[in-house]
Motif scaffolding. Structure first.
Motif, short mmCIF file in Angstrom:
data_model
loop_
_atom_site.label_atom_id
_atom_site.label_comp_id
_atom_site.label_asym_id
_atom_site.label_seq_id
_atom_site.Cartn_x
_atom_site.Cartn_y
_atom_site.Cartn_z
N PHE A 39 36.80 -25.37 -18.24
CA PHE A 39 37.91 -25.87 -19.05
C PHE A 39 37.53 -27.12 -19.85
O PHE A 39 38.38 -27.74 -20.47
CB PHE A 39 39.13 -26.18 -18.18
CG PHE A 39 39.69 -24.95 -17.50
CD1 PHE A 39 40.43 -24.02 -18.21
CD2 PHE A 39 39.45 -24.72 -16.15
CE1 PHE A 39 40.94 -22.90 -17.59
CE2 PHE A 39 39.95 -23.60 -15.52
CZ PHE A 39 40.69 -22.68 -16.24
N THR A 40 36.25 -27.51 -19.82
CA THR A 40 35.80 -28.65 -20.61
C THR A 40 35.96 -28.32 -22.10
O THR A 40 35.76 -27.18 -22.51
CB THR A 40 34.33 -28.96 -20.29
OG1 THR A 40 34.25 -29.29 -18.90
CG2 THR A 40 33.82 -30.15 -21.09
N CYS B 61 44.07 -30.83 -21.64
CA CYS B 61 44.35 -31.41 -20.32
C CYS B 61 45.23 -30.47 -19.50
O CYS B 61 45.01 -30.27 -18.32
CB CYS B 61 45.03 -32.77 -20.51
SG CYS B 61 45.51 -33.56 -18.98
N GLU B 62 46.23 -29.86 -20.15
CA GLU B 62 47.17 -28.98 -19.44
C GLU B 62 46.46 -27.77 -18.85
O GLU B 62 46.74 -27.36 -17.72
CB GLU B 62 48.30 -28.52 -20.38
CG GLU B 62 49.29 -29.60 -20.74
CD GLU B 62 48.80 -30.52 -21.84
OE1 GLU B 62 47.81 -30.19 -22.54
OE2 GLU B 62 49.39 -31.60 -21.99
N GLN B 63 45.53 -27.18 -19.60
CA GLN B 63 44.80 -26.02 -19.10
C GLN B 63 43.91 -26.41 -17.92
O GLN B 63 43.81 -25.66 -16.96
CB GLN B 63 43.95 -25.40 -20.22
CG GLN B 63 44.75 -24.65 -21.24
CD GLN B 63 43.84 -24.13 -22.34
OE1 GLN B 63 42.73 -24.62 -22.55
NE2 GLN B 63 44.33 -23.12 -23.08
N CYS B 64 43.30 -27.56 -18.02
CA CYS B 64 42.43 -28.02 -16.94
C CYS B 64 43.22 -28.28 -15.66
O CYS B 64 42.81 -27.88 -14.58
CB CYS B 64 41.68 -29.28 -17.36
SG CYS B 64 40.69 -30.03 -16.06
N LEU B 65 44.36 -28.93 -15.80
CA LEU B 65 45.11 -29.35 -14.61
C LEU B 65 45.99 -28.26 -14.02
O LEU B 65 46.70 -28.48 -13.05
CB LEU B 65 45.96 -30.58 -14.95
CG LEU B 65 45.17 -31.84 -15.30
CD1 LEU B 65 46.11 -33.00 -15.53
CD2 LEU B 65 44.16 -32.17 -14.24
N LEU C 154 40.01 -32.27 -12.24
CA LEU C 154 40.33 -33.61 -12.73
C LEU C 154 39.96 -33.65 -14.21
O LEU C 154 38.88 -33.24 -14.60
CB LEU C 154 39.50 -34.65 -11.96
CG LEU C 154 39.58 -36.10 -12.43
CD1 LEU C 154 40.91 -36.71 -12.01
CD2 LEU C 154 38.43 -36.90 -11.84
N TRP C 155 40.88 -34.12 -15.05
CA TRP C 155 40.64 -34.21 -16.49
C TRP C 155 40.27 -35.63 -16.85
O TRP C 155 40.90 -36.58 -16.41
CB TRP C 155 41.89 -33.78 -17.26
CG TRP C 155 41.75 -33.90 -18.74
CD1 TRP C 155 42.21 -34.88 -19.53
CD2 TRP C 155 41.09 -32.99 -19.61
NE1 TRP C 155 41.89 -34.65 -20.84
CE2 TRP C 155 41.18 -33.48 -20.92
CE3 TRP C 155 40.40 -31.79 -19.40
CZ2 TRP C 155 40.65 -32.84 -22.01
CZ3 TRP C 155 39.85 -31.14 -20.49
CH2 TRP C 155 39.99 -31.66 -21.79
N CYS C 156 39.24 -35.77 -17.65
CA CYS C 156 38.81 -37.07 -18.13
C CYS C 156 38.86 -37.04 -19.65
O CYS C 156 38.22 -36.19 -20.27
CB CYS C 156 37.40 -37.39 -17.64
SG CYS C 156 36.85 -39.03 -18.10
N CYS D 178 36.52 -31.56 -18.01
CA CYS D 178 37.27 -31.06 -16.86
C CYS D 178 36.25 -30.89 -15.75
O CYS D 178 35.24 -30.20 -15.91
CB CYS D 178 37.93 -29.72 -17.20
SG CYS D 178 39.03 -29.14 -15.88
N MET D 179 36.50 -31.56 -14.63
CA MET D 179 35.52 -31.53 -13.53
C MET D 179 36.22 -31.33 -12.19
O MET D 179 37.43 -31.52 -12.09
CB MET D 179 34.72 -32.83 -13.52
CG MET D 179 35.55 -34.07 -13.29
SD MET D 179 34.64 -35.57 -13.57
CE MET D 179 34.87 -35.76 -15.30
N LYS D 180 35.45 -30.92 -11.21
CA LYS D 180 36.00 -30.75 -9.87
C LYS D 180 36.37 -32.11 -9.31
O LYS D 180 35.62 -33.07 -9.47
CB LYS D 180 34.98 -30.06 -8.98
CG LYS D 180 35.52 -29.68 -7.62
CD LYS D 180 34.65 -28.62 -6.99
CE LYS D 180 35.10 -28.27 -5.60
NZ LYS D 180 36.42 -27.70 -5.53
N TYR D 181 37.52 -32.18 -8.68
CA TYR D 181 37.99 -33.45 -8.12
C TYR D 181 37.05 -33.88 -7.00
O TYR D 181 36.75 -33.10 -6.10
CB TYR D 181 39.41 -33.30 -7.59
CG TYR D 181 40.03 -34.61 -7.17
CD1 TYR D 181 40.75 -35.36 -8.08
CD2 TYR D 181 39.89 -35.10 -5.88
CE1 TYR D 181 41.31 -36.56 -7.73
CE2 TYR D 181 40.44 -36.30 -5.51
CZ TYR D 181 41.15 -37.03 -6.44
OH TYR D 181 41.70 -38.23 -6.08
#
Length: 179
Positions: free
Chosen positions: A33-34, A38-42, A48-50, A56-59
């Motif tokens: 999702f990078t 943000c909405e698609q990632c979360l 976790l969205w940065c 978009c990365m694993k929490y």
């Protein structure tokens, strides 16, 4: 993972208008999702969205709070896009403190009232022992005072009898009165 679910549940409690947040199991990698939104990632609770680099990365569940080198807290989003991670941590700390403070106060009050708490036991127990000791000393002093008064009264009565100041019929040297 349980921490993440707990944080999202707390976030839902803080702001009940959030109905778009869906906690669904992982269907793909967070890195897929990078460079999206943000909405698609979360949508995936483990992501976790940065905003720095739209990553978009694993929490990072090992450290609970993501390290600043991973993503600055002001730029990190988890659960919802409109709340940064820094505010989320502060808000959860305040809510947790507001929940824990009355519970601790209530428990301490109940324990001290029932004299179950060790600190309250010593305080009240020590005070009771001191009160008993002071009352015992007071009684002893009162008894000694009564004995001294009785001894002095007996001594004064003997002196009065000797000089005829007390009317005593069997005393041979009683005072004559003019009638």
């Amino acid at each position: 993972m349980e921490v993440l679910v707990l944080i999202s549940f707390t976030l839902l409690l803080i702001h009940p208008g959030i109905s778009k947040v869906t906690l669904r199991p992982v269907t793909g990698e967070c890195s897929d999702f990078t460079n999206t939104s943000c909405e698609q990632c979360l949508e995936n609770v483990s992501c976790l969205w940065c905003f720095v680099g739209k990553r978009c990365m694993k929490y990072p569940v090992e450290s609970i709070v993501p390290h600043n080198s991973t993503c600055p807290l002001r730029q990190a989003r988890w659960g919802v896009c409109w709340v940064n991670f820094e505010f989320l941590i502060i808000a959860m700390s305040v809510v947790g403190g507001l929940i824990l403070l009355p519970l601790v106060c209530c428990c301490c009050y109940c324990c001290c009232k029932k004299k179950v708490c060790c600190c309250c036991k010593k305080k009240f127990h020590g005070r009771d022992e001191e009160d008993v000791r002071l009352a015992k000393q007071h009684e002893e002093r009162m008894q000694q005072r009564k004995e001294r008064r009785a001894g002095k009264k007996a001594q004064y009565d003997e002196i009065r009898k000797k000089y005829g100041l007390i009317q005593d019929s069997d005393h041979p040297y009683s005072r004559f009165e003019n009638e």
